[in-house]
Write a protein that holds these residues in place. Structure first.
Motif: not given
Length: 267
Positions: A79-86
């Motif tokens: 979830d953290t990486l997904l938020s960072q990519i977003s």
């Protein structure tokens, strides 16, 4: 009667005068001041820039404020990486959406993490080497540390046509990512090696028999003998163990992902 008392007094006094007085007890010699010196050692390795390949095709222009849906079916994305990519896409003036009618889909094709052969770090010579540096460098010339190879692969697809408009991959190893030298400490400690022998000598010389035997004689007390001993190395900073290197992986994945998204040409 008075004569007998005087005679006894004279005999007693003569006996005391004849009795041999023992020498004074020996005192423990003062211990020398012992010192401990701490040194720091730095180990370094060669670093490589991240390998990046990015190809954007001209069939469809990527425009500001167009929508992008992120697809993570092919990779395990936190979830953290997904938020960072977003956030990285937002910084490119693209709008991230969860709806199926987006202009584009960004597919995370690969998020690979693999332990590779250990990385060798070599000792670095300081500007002003301390006295023992050469000997220590011979004893501890290198350090071996765990190493992880990280790779990220992405693809941007035009939703309406199904055309791939951009694809890219990036990779880096953990040593080249963190770029920190390894810092170790080592201590040189002085120790007395014959303290028990000195204590035993003093104790033996202070027996009644020995004190009588050394009356009028000069006794040489053994001197303390000192030895400098080096401690083992203790790491102060820099990731080296598998656990420490593994802790870098979230940051490595974000770093590689950010590099790739920055390569998307948005008009």
């Amino acid at each position: 009667m008075r004569f007998l008392v005087v005679l006894l007094f004279v005999l007693f006094s003569s006996g005391c005068a004849i009795t041999k007085q023992p020498a004074e007890p020996l005192a423990m010699p003062l211990k020398p001041a012992l010192t401990t010196q701490t040194y720091q050692l730095k180990y370094q390795t060669e670093h490589a820039s991240p390998k990046v390949k990015s190809v954007q095709l001209p069939a469809h222009k990527v425009l500001q404020n167009q929508t992008v849906k992120i697809i993570t079916d092919k990779a395990s994305v936190t979830d953290t990486l997904l938020s960072q990519i977003s956030q990285a896409l937002n910084d490119k003036q693209l709008k991230v959406t969860s709806k199926n009618n987006s202009d584009y889909t960004l597919t995370i094709q690969k998020l690979d993490l693999t332990f590779k052969e250990n990385t060798q770090y070599s000792i670095a010579t300081p500007e002003k080497p301390f006295v023992l540096f050469e000997n220590i460098a011979k004893q501890y010339p290198t350090q071996q540390c765990a190493s992880i190879f990280a790779e990220v692969n992405m693809r941007l697809t035009h939703k309406a046509s199904g055309d791939v408009v951009w694809f890219a991959t990036s990779s880096i190893d953990s040593a080249s990512f963190h770029r920190e030298p390894l810092i170790y400490s080592l201590s040189e400690e002085q120790r007395i090696t014959n303290e028990l022998e000195v204590v035993a000598f003093i104790h033996q010389q202070n027996t009644e028999e020995a004190r009588l035997a050394r009356v009028g004689k000069e006794v040489k007390i053994p001197e303390y003998q000192m030895l400098s001993k080096l401690s083992s190395l203790s790491k102060l900073s820099g990731p080296c163990s598998r656990t420490e290197v593994s802790a870098l992986t979230p940051m490595m994945q974000f770093y590689l992902s950010s590099i790739l998204i920055d390569k998307i040409k948005v008009q």
